[in-house]
Scaffold this motif. Structure first.
Motif, PDB file in Angstrom:
ATOM      1  N   ASN A 106       0.864  -1.150   0.059  1.00  0.00           N
ATOM      2  CA  ASN A 106       0.056   0.091  -0.031  1.00  0.00           C
ATOM      3  C   ASN A 106       0.718   1.309   0.088  1.00  0.00           C
ATOM      4  N   SER A 107       2.176   1.235   0.112  1.00  0.00           N
ATOM      5  CA  SER A 107       3.050   2.427   0.085  1.00  0.00           C
ATOM      6  C   SER A 107       4.509   2.094  -0.377  1.00  0.00           C
ATOM      7  N   GLY A 108       5.118   2.996  -0.425  1.00  0.00           N
ATOM      8  CA  GLY A 108       6.479   2.842  -0.526  1.00  0.00           C
ATOM      9  C   GLY A 108       7.336   2.146   0.377  1.00  0.00           C
ATOM     10  N   ALA A 109       7.046   2.567   1.725  1.00  0.00           N
ATOM     11  CA  ALA A 109       7.723   1.611   2.727  1.00  0.00           C
ATOM     12  C   ALA A 109       7.560   0.165   2.776  1.00  0.00           C
ATOM     13  N   GLU A 110       6.171  -0.127   2.516  1.00  0.00           N
ATOM     14  CA  GLU A 110       5.670  -1.489   2.579  1.00  0.00           C
ATOM     15  C   GLU A 110       6.277  -2.252   1.282  1.00  0.00           C
ATOM     16  N   ALA A 111       6.617  -1.545   0.092  1.00  0.00           N
ATOM     17  CA  ALA A 111       7.030  -2.102  -1.001  1.00  0.00           C
ATOM     18  C   ALA A 111       8.595  -2.362  -0.744  1.00  0.00           C
ATOM     19  N   ASN A 112       9.244  -1.624  -0.059  1.00  0.00           N
ATOM     20  CA  ASN A 112      10.651  -1.738   0.421  1.00  0.00           C
ATOM     21  C   ASN A 112      10.974  -2.713   1.600  1.00  0.00           C
ATOM     22  N   GLU A 113       9.938  -2.774   2.409  1.00  0.00           N
ATOM     23  CA  GLU A 113       9.881  -3.708   3.488  1.00  0.00           C
ATOM     24  C   GLU A 113       9.819  -5.105   2.925  1.00  0.00           C
ATOM     25  N   SER A 164      20.022   8.520   1.479  1.00  0.00           N
ATOM     26  CA  SER A 164      18.721   7.619   1.044  1.00  0.00           C
ATOM     27  C   SER A 164      17.797   8.049   1.724  1.00  0.00           C
ATOM     28  N   PHE A 165      16.377   7.734   1.158  1.00  0.00           N
ATOM     29  CA  PHE A 165      15.255   7.573   1.967  1.00  0.00           C
ATOM     30  C   PHE A 165      14.506   6.574   1.471  1.00  0.00           C
ATOM     31  N   HIS A 166      14.305   5.267   2.440  1.00  0.00           N
ATOM     32  CA  HIS A 166      13.339   4.295   2.134  1.00  0.00           C
ATOM     33  C   HIS A 166      12.254   4.087   2.761  1.00  0.00           C
ATOM     34  N   GLY A 167      11.821   4.875   3.564  1.00  0.00           N
ATOM     35  CA  GLY A 167      10.597   4.700   4.332  1.00  0.00           C
ATOM     36  C   GLY A 167      10.773   4.867   5.818  1.00  0.00           C
ATOM     37  N   ARG A 168       9.434   4.668   6.590  1.00  0.00           N
ATOM     38  CA  ARG A 168       9.232   4.997   7.988  1.00  0.00           C
ATOM     39  C   ARG A 168       9.046   3.686   8.912  1.00  0.00           C
ATOM     40  N   ILE A 225      19.673   0.822  -3.513  1.00  0.00           N
ATOM     41  CA  ILE A 225      19.643   2.239  -3.629  1.00  0.00           C
ATOM     42  C   ILE A 225      18.616   2.868  -4.500  1.00  0.00           C
ATOM     43  N   GLU A 226      18.514   4.122  -4.314  1.00  0.00           N
ATOM     44  CA  GLU A 226      17.477   4.969  -5.403  1.00  0.00           C
ATOM     45  C   GLU A 226      18.331   5.373  -6.396  1.00  0.00           C
ATOM     46  N   PRO A 227      18.115   5.063  -7.883  1.00  0.00           N
ATOM     47  CA  PRO A 227      18.967   5.572  -8.839  1.00  0.00           C
ATOM     48  C   PRO A 227      18.964   7.104  -8.905  1.00  0.00           C
ATOM     49  N   PHE A 264      16.522  -1.737  -6.587  1.00  0.00           N
ATOM     50  CA  PHE A 264      16.163  -0.254  -6.867  1.00  0.00           C
ATOM     51  C   PHE A 264      14.945   0.309  -6.416  1.00  0.00           C
ATOM     52  N   ASP A 265      15.213   0.951  -5.398  1.00  0.00           N
ATOM     53  CA  ASP A 265      13.810   1.718  -4.865  1.00  0.00           C
ATOM     54  C   ASP A 265      13.435   3.018  -5.896  1.00  0.00           C
ATOM     55  N   GLU A 266      12.516   2.688  -6.599  1.00  0.00           N
ATOM     56  CA  GLU A 266      12.047   3.595  -7.557  1.00  0.00           C
ATOM     57  C   GLU A 266      10.753   4.145  -7.073  1.00  0.00           C
ATOM     58  N   VAL A 267      10.385   4.125  -5.650  1.00  0.00           N
ATOM     59  CA  VAL A 267       9.217   4.714  -5.299  1.00  0.00           C
ATOM     60  C   VAL A 267       8.849   6.220  -5.751  1.00  0.00           C
ATOM     61  N   GLN A 268      10.078   7.071  -5.800  1.00  0.00           N
ATOM     62  CA  GLN A 268      10.034   8.401  -6.090  1.00  0.00           C
ATOM     63  C   GLN A 268      10.454   8.623  -7.496  1.00  0.00           C
ATOM     64  N   CYS A 269      11.389   8.042  -8.043  1.00  0.00           N
ATOM     65  CA  CYS A 269      12.054   8.286  -9.500  1.00  0.00           C
ATOM     66  C   CYS A 269      11.275   7.534 -10.516  1.00  0.00           C
ATOM     67  N   ALA A 314       5.707   3.036  -5.901  1.00  0.00           N
ATOM     68  CA  ALA A 314       4.560   3.342  -4.973  1.00  0.00           C
ATOM     69  C   ALA A 314       4.015   4.731  -5.626  1.00  0.00           C
ATOM     70  N   LYS A 315       4.033   5.730  -4.611  1.00  0.00           N
ATOM     71  CA  LYS A 315       3.619   7.100  -4.919  1.00  0.00           C
ATOM     72  C   LYS A 315       2.754   7.097  -6.146  1.00  0.00           C
ATOM     73  N   GLY A 316       3.299   7.455  -7.406  1.00  0.00           N
ATOM     74  CA  GLY A 316       2.419   7.814  -8.325  1.00  0.00           C
ATOM     75  C   GLY A 316       1.538   6.707  -9.062  1.00  0.00           C
TER      76      GLY A 316
HETATM   77  C1  PLP Z   1      12.587   6.744  -2.392  1.00  0.00           C
HETATM   78  C2  PLP Z   1      11.454   6.348  -1.375  1.00  0.00           C
HETATM   79  N1  PLP Z   1      11.315   5.138  -0.934  1.00  0.00           N
HETATM   80  C3  PLP Z   1      10.239   5.119  -0.063  1.00  0.00           C
HETATM   81  C4  PLP Z   1       9.473   6.034   0.307  1.00  0.00           C
HETATM   82  C5  PLP Z   1       8.446   5.870   1.400  1.00  0.00           C
HETATM   83  O1  PLP Z   1       7.265   5.798   0.840  1.00  0.00           O
HETATM   84  P1  PLP Z   1       5.745   5.977   1.758  1.00  0.00           P
HETATM   85  O2  PLP Z   1       5.772   7.173   2.181  1.00  0.00           O
HETATM   86  O3  PLP Z   1       4.701   5.742   0.727  1.00  0.00           O
HETATM   87  O4  PLP Z   1       5.829   4.912   2.334  1.00  0.00           O
HETATM   88  C6  PLP Z   1       9.877   7.396  -0.200  1.00  0.00           C
HETATM   89  C7  PLP Z   1       8.740   8.293   0.299  1.00  0.00           C
HETATM   90  O5  PLP Z   1       9.143   9.644   0.076  1.00  0.00           O
HETATM   91  C8  PLP Z   1      10.817   7.636  -1.336  1.00  0.00           C
HETATM   92  O6  PLP Z   1      10.856   8.863  -1.553  1.00  0.00           O
END
Ligand code: PLP
Length: 430
Positions: free
Chosen positions: A138-145, A168-172, A220-222, A253-258, A282-284
């Protein structure tokens, strides 16, 4: 909590909140009460995790295309884009129609059962990526988890370490915040899960030094988003692929944002001709509805067996139909080519601003519709506010960086309007 809830919130179902001629009221037990402002409601009832400011943060009520309106009728050009969620702008008619249609048929079914939108979404994502299988969250963090768990399961029990990049940023969630290479997000949450190490982005040698026989994956986020819009160097990203191939570690590759067209290619990794073993998005993806995806090569995905991972809502039919509508637009003939071309124009405009105001702007950088201006002085918040006062929403990351995530449908007129507002703000020396 129980007594508090019983004492104060007597009304079952809370409140039906309505608006009449701009004046809101709440119905509680059939009685009308004047509605307090959104700011007051938030201050009184919400946990204080967002840095909203009563006198400055608008209450957004409506959006169409690249524009949003607040509750006072003020219009804004939205270059925050829901933090990279509103790829197709606000309320894209095809996304809205897909949601309406599906909402009238089946809202939710649980993953005990097959649903067609989820399976079709998996097909489209897999057929347009280097992956062989999809899992929905349901979210980027969950996809990365899910990606972290899959990498560990694939290598279990020999390898467990995950190496990510500083900044980097991968979630909360606890695992993804530990994967995140920014200590400020981890403070106060110890003990953190074991096995996460951080190397320096764009410095291959620093990753090589950390890889050993226990490394399960490099993630990594590309293009780093939250860390300030930093684009991976081709030699770095290709070097990581080779390092993973040599060492047996997986490349995530974390492409949640890019991802999803943000950089002008469906997946950012396509710019470098390097494929990951696991890819997250995720995101978009849901056009504004929450959905995340973890995609993996079939051989890697096979490490997950029934029961190893799951999500109640993941790949819900409505979110999946919204995502199918988003992908349909992104994959139309010239759509991404136009994003690349317009992204080039926007970047040229930002670079022009950097050369016009060298005392203020340190650097303009980015890829496609993911761009940033880095300032010499801690003025990003002030620039964000001045832009907002002039009807442009941009996002300050920390004190020095302004991030721009325009909807991919933004045309030249919108890009020029945003650049003109920025120029006006910078020329006032902020
Ligand atoms: C690259 C990246 N990964 C993961 C996340 C986490 O996504 P979410 O807030 O949907 O859990 C973000 C959110 O900004 C992000 O930019």
């Amino acid at each position: 909590m129980g007594a508090e809830a019983q004492g104060r919130r007597a009304a079952p179902g809370a409140a039906a909140v309505r608006r009449e001629a701009g004046l809101g009221y709440i119905e509680l037990n059939g009685k009308r009460k004047a509605m307090t402002s959104v700011e007051e409601l938030e201050a009184k009832y919400m946990i204080n995790t967002y840095n909203r400011q009563q006198d400055r943060t608008p209450v957004l009520v409506r959006g169409v295309g690249c524009r949003v309106w607040d509750d006072r009728g003020r219009e804004y050009l939205d270059f925050v884009g829901g933090l990279a969620v509103n790829l197709l702008g606000h309320c894209h008619p095809r996304v809205v129609e897909a949601i309406r249609r599906q909402a009238g048929e089946l809202l939710h079914a649980s993953n005990l059962y097959y649903t067609r939108p989820q399976a079709e979404l998996a097909q489209v994502l897999v057929e347009h990526s280097a992956a062989g299988r999809a899992f929905f969250a349901n979210s980027g963090a969950e996809a990365n988890e899910a990606a972290i768990k899959l990498a560990r399961k694939y290598h279990h029990p020999r390898r467990y370490k995950i190496i990510t990049a500083q900044r980097s940023f991968h979630g909360r969630t606890l695992a993804t915040v530990t994967a995140t290479g920014q200590p400020k997000y981890q403070q106060g949450f110890a003990p953190l899960p074991e096995g996460f190490l951080h190397a320096c982005f764009n410095d291959l040698a620093s990753f090589e030094q950390l890889v050993d026989g226990e490394t399960a994956a490099i993630m990594i986020e590309p293009v780093q988003g939250e860390g300030g819009v930093h684009v991976a160097a081709p030699s770095f990203i290709r070097g990581l692929r080779e390092l993973c191939d040599r060492s047996g570690a997986l490349l995530i590759f974390d492409e949640v944002q890019c991802g999803l067209g943000r950089t002008g290619k469906l997946w950012a990794y396509e710019h470098w001709g390097v494929s990951p073993d696991i890819l997250t998005a995720a995101k978009g993806l849901g056009g504004g509805l929450p959905i995340g995806a973890m995609l993996a090569r079939s051989e890697v995905a096979a490490a997950f067996k029934p029961g190893d991972h799951a999500s109640t809502f993941g790949g819900n039919p409505v979110a999946s139909q919204a995502a199918l509508a988003v992908l349909e637009v992104l994959l139309e003939d010239s759509f991404l080519e136009e994003v690349r071309q317009k992204g080039g124009l926007f970047m040229a405009g930002l670079q022009r601003l950097a050369s016009l105001f060298p005392a203020l702007v340190k650097e303009a950088r980015g890829l496609g519709f993911m761009a940033a201006l880095e300032l010499h002085e801690p003025l990003a918040g002030a620039v964000q506010q001045r832009c907002q006062d002039r009807g442009l929403l941009v996002n300050a990351i920390g004190d020095h960086i302004l991030r721009f995530l325009p909807p991919l449908i933004a045309g030249e007129a919108e890009l020029e309007q945003a650049l003109a507002i920025l120029e006006e703000v910078l020329s006032g020396q902020v």
